[in-house]
Scaffold this active site. Structure first.
Site, PDB file in Angstrom:
ATOM      1  N   CYS A 128       0.837  -1.200   0.000  1.00 18.38           N
ATOM      2  CA  CYS A 128       0.000   0.000   0.000  1.00 18.38           C
ATOM      3  C   CYS A 128       0.870   1.247   0.000  1.00 18.38           C
ATOM      4  CB  CYS A 128      -0.913  -0.028   1.226  1.00 18.38           C
ATOM      5  SG  CYS A 128      -2.159   1.290   1.238  1.00 18.38           S
ATOM      6  N   CYS A 129       1.890   1.268   0.852  1.00 16.45           N
ATOM      7  CA  CYS A 129       2.805   2.419   0.874  1.00 16.45           C
ATOM      8  C   CYS A 129       3.553   2.571  -0.444  1.00 16.45           C
ATOM      9  CB  CYS A 129       3.806   2.262   2.018  1.00 16.45           C
ATOM     10  SG  CYS A 129       3.123   2.526   3.665  1.00 16.45           S
ATOM     11  N   CYS A 209      -1.230   8.120   7.283  1.00 15.75           N
ATOM     12  CA  CYS A 209      -2.519   7.753   6.699  1.00 15.75           C
ATOM     13  C   CYS A 209      -3.479   7.298   7.798  1.00 15.75           C
ATOM     14  CB  CYS A 209      -2.335   6.643   5.674  1.00 15.75           C
ATOM     15  SG  CYS A 209      -1.493   7.178   4.162  1.00 15.75           S
ATOM     16  N   CYS A 212      -3.634   3.609   9.322  1.00 12.30           N
ATOM     17  CA  CYS A 212      -2.396   3.110   9.935  1.00 12.30           C
ATOM     18  C   CYS A 212      -1.824   4.060  10.978  1.00 12.30           C
ATOM     19  CB  CYS A 212      -1.355   2.820   8.852  1.00 12.30           C
ATOM     20  SG  CYS A 212      -1.885   1.566   7.657  1.00 12.30           S
ATOM     21  N   CYS A 235       7.442   4.020   5.894  1.00  8.08           N
ATOM     22  CA  CYS A 235       6.566   3.819   4.742  1.00  8.08           C
ATOM     23  C   CYS A 235       7.328   3.314   3.522  1.00  8.08           C
ATOM     24  CB  CYS A 235       5.833   5.111   4.396  1.00  8.08           C
ATOM     25  SG  CYS A 235       6.907   6.438   3.798  1.00  8.08           S
TER      26      CYS A 235
END
Length: 243
Positions: A128-129, A209, A212, A235
């Site tokens: 995702c990062c 985010c 998280c 990240c």
């Protein structure tokens, strides 16, 4: 070297001094002197500052604005940020007179392909990062030979030994706050009467985010609320080469 990142020209790379040489000369310099040195080293059009507009970002942005408010600022709008962070970005732009803040978003085709249900943050936060931060930053930094960020040694973990200047692949990476203490940051906030991130009052000491990020309790490390319960602490934009 990260294959996803665009490459700098050999002429551009060969013209840059070594990070080690710059680090030796700047290790005791003030943050403003380090930012000014970055401008002098690569030229006015070839350096950018990357900011999350998080809980401590106002301090680095304030110092940068005093050196040159027109330095491009890259802001990664991941699609998962708190509304308070987006509002804080706009507040700091107006307060500090920032001239060139670029809000960069992940590629829609990548999101559709790799995160169609918007749950990748839960199943694979590293991926995702990567698609929401690392890859968009690599694209945004393509025109630049150097970038500036706000990491500090007192944040600990992988940041405890960061130099003032380092190589990031072919680019130079300046860490003007590497030597700055928590007390010195607070002094900048107080002296300049900088506005605080809206979530600080709610117990958020480090903001990323929304899925998280969690609040921290007294005595915890300031980044303990990032990816809580996981081994992940970064990240990826500071652990993967952007060029």
């Amino acid at each position: 070297m990260n294959a996803i990142a665009p490459q700098l020209s050999s002429a551009s790379v060969s013209a840059l001094p070594s990070a080690a040489e710059l680090d030796r000369g700047l290790r005791d310099a003030s943050p403003a002197e380090i930012i000014a040195a970055a401008l002098k080293t690569v030229g006015r059009e070839k350096v950018a500052l990357v900011s999350s507009f998080g809980t401590e970002s106002a301090t680095l942005l304030k110092v940068m604005a005093e050196v040159d408010p027109a330095i491009p600022v890259i802001f990664l709008d991941t699609g998962w940020l708190f509304e308070e962070t987006l509002a804080y970005r706009d507040t700091l732009i107006a307060t500090l007179g920032l001239k060139d803040v670029r809000s960069i978003k992940p590629a829609e085709e990548t999101l559709s392909r790799e995160d169609p249900d918007r749950d990748l943050w839960f199943s694979d936060p590293d991926a995702c990062c990567r698609i929401r931060k690392v890859e968009p930053l690599a694209r945004a930094l393509k025109p630049f030979d150097a970038w500036v960020n706000g990491r500090k040694r007192f944040q600990g973990s992988m940041r405890a030994d960061i130099p003032v200047v380092e190589h990031d692949g072919a680019r130079l990476k300046f860490n003007p706050f590497a030597n700055v203490s928590r007390e010195e940051l607070e002094a900048i906030f107080t002296r300049a009467k900088l506005p605080r991130h809206p979530l600080v009052a709610s117990g958020f000491r480090s903001v990323g985010c929304m899925p998280c990020t969690s609040r921290t309790t007294e005595g915890e490390d300031e980044r303990a609320g990032r990816w809580r319960g996981r081994a992940k602490t970064e990240c990826g934009i500071h652990t993967m080469k952007t060029s």
